[in-house]
Scaffold this motif. Structure first.
Motif, PDB file in Angstrom:
ATOM      1  N   CYS A   1       0.827  -1.212   0.000  1.00  0.00           N
ATOM      2  CA  CYS A   1       0.000   0.000   0.000  1.00  0.00           C
ATOM      3  C   CYS A   1       0.858   1.258   0.000  1.00  0.00           C
ATOM      4  N   LEU A   2       1.958   1.226   0.752  1.00  0.00           N
ATOM      5  CA  LEU A   2       2.875   2.372   0.751  1.00  0.00           C
ATOM      6  C   LEU A   2       3.509   2.569  -0.618  1.00  0.00           C
TER       7      LEU A   2
ATOM      8  N   THR B   1       2.159   1.748  -3.542  1.00  0.00           N
ATOM      9  CA  THR B   1       1.152   2.319  -4.443  1.00  0.00           C
ATOM     10  C   THR B   1       0.932   3.805  -4.163  1.00  0.00           C
ATOM     11  N   ASP B   2       0.982   4.208  -2.896  1.00  0.00           N
ATOM     12  CA  ASP B   2       0.837   5.634  -2.578  1.00  0.00           C
ATOM     13  C   ASP B   2       1.963   6.458  -3.202  1.00  0.00           C
ATOM     14  N   SER B   3       3.183   5.960  -3.080  1.00  0.00           N
ATOM     15  CA  SER B   3       4.322   6.673  -3.670  1.00  0.00           C
ATOM     16  C   SER B   3       4.235   6.682  -5.194  1.00  0.00           C
TER      17      SER B   3
ATOM     18  N   ASN C   1       1.511   6.548  -7.013  1.00  0.00           N
ATOM     19  CA  ASN C   1       0.448   7.466  -7.414  1.00  0.00           C
ATOM     20  C   ASN C   1       0.908   8.919  -7.333  1.00  0.00           C
ATOM     21  N   THR C   2       1.698   9.233  -6.323  1.00  0.00           N
ATOM     22  CA  THR C   2       2.239  10.593  -6.213  1.00  0.00           C
ATOM     23  C   THR C   2       3.179  10.909  -7.374  1.00  0.00           C
TER      24      THR C   2
ATOM     25  N   ALA D   1      -6.110  -0.760  -2.831  1.00  0.00           N
ATOM     26  CA  ALA D   1      -4.965   0.004  -3.345  1.00  0.00           C
ATOM     27  C   ALA D   1      -4.743  -0.290  -4.821  1.00  0.00           C
TER      28      ALA D   1
ATOM     29  N   THR E   1      -5.081   2.557  -7.815  1.00  0.00           N
ATOM     30  CA  THR E   1      -3.940   2.833  -8.704  1.00  0.00           C
ATOM     31  C   THR E   1      -4.331   2.678 -10.170  1.00  0.00           C
TER      32      THR E   1
END
Length: 256
Positions: A93-94, A96-98, A100-101, A193, A197
């Motif tokens: 999940c971390l 995918t967050d990075s 996406n940013t 997540a 994405t």
């Protein structure tokens, strides 16, 4: 001698009795002052803060009880409840967050670059159409002036195109990273997540594709304008004497 001692004892007793009476009187005065203060407090309206004292005490007691309960839970027990699967899922999940940013930033940069490129193309098209309508009507100095502007705008278009290529490379890397992170999230059980994405990927691709179409249409119009310019210049050259061709600016005769 005994009479002297009796007189001394009598004097000492009198002093002790006087001191005792003074202390008793002072204590009585303090009691009276305290009673008067209590009566004054009962007569005055009760302050809202005093009414809230039981609530504050009760909330403090609840917070203290909750803190005591949390402290009673062993930390080692919480750590033991985290399995390898849950840790991998959190890590995915971390990622995918990075990703996406990174995708959001590169998409914004590419969209802005494509927008500026399309604007530069339309500006060049407008300048060349203006020159086409004024062929044969301008003096050599005026033609040189407008061609300086056209050449400068061509440089601007070239710079904007290089900027688009540079940001597009970063954007493609972001697309690949997001696709890999989405697969990793799905394999680890983080379906939410993964779905988020993939949704971001679709939005980014649609936006970039929309700007690409606008840029392609502008490039097509620029090519049509150049063809029209060449035809118009050929007609103008055939209508004048061969010696007048020396007045045609060299910038126009030079191919792009």
């Amino acid at each position: 001698m005994q009479a002297f001692r009796k007189c001394g004892l009598c004097a000492s007793g009198s002093l002790l009795e006087g001191r005792t009476d003074f202390l008793v009187a002072r204590r009585n005065m303090a009691a009276l002052r305290l009673s008067a203060a209590c009566v004054q407090l009962l007569k005055s309206p009760v302050h809202p803060r005093l009414l809230r004292l039981p609530e504050v005490a009760r909330s403090s007691r609840v917070a203290f009880s909750l803190a005591s309960s949390l402290c009673a839970v062993p930390f080692t027990q919480q750590v033991e409840n985290l399995s390898h699967e849950s840790l991998i899922r959190r890590a995915s999940c971390l990622v995918t967050d990075s990703a996406n940013t990174y995708l959001s930033q590169t998409t914004l940069a590419l969209v802005d670059a494509l927008t500026q490129y399309a604007k530069a193309l339309h500006t060049l098209i407008a300048l060349q159409k203006r020159y086409i309508t004024s062929i044969g009507k301008l003096s050599p100095a005026e033609e040189d002036s407008i061609w300086q502007v056209i050449i400068g705008q061509r440089v601007e278009v070239s710079d904007r195109l290089e900027e688009c290529k540079r940001f597009e490379s970063n954007w493609m890397n972001a697309i690949n990273i997001c696709e890999l992170s989405a697969d990793a999230a799905y394999n680890s059980g983080a379906e939410h997540a993964c779905t988020a994405t993939k949704s971001n990927l679709q939005v980014a691709q649609c936006k970039v594709e929309e700007l690409r179409k606008i840029s392609k249409e502008a490039e097509k119009k620029l090519a049509e304008t150049k063809a029209e310019e060449i035809q118009r210049m050929a007609e103008y050259a055939s209508s004048i004497d061969i010696h007048d061709l020396e007045d045609i600016p060299e910038a126009y005769l030079r191919e792009d």
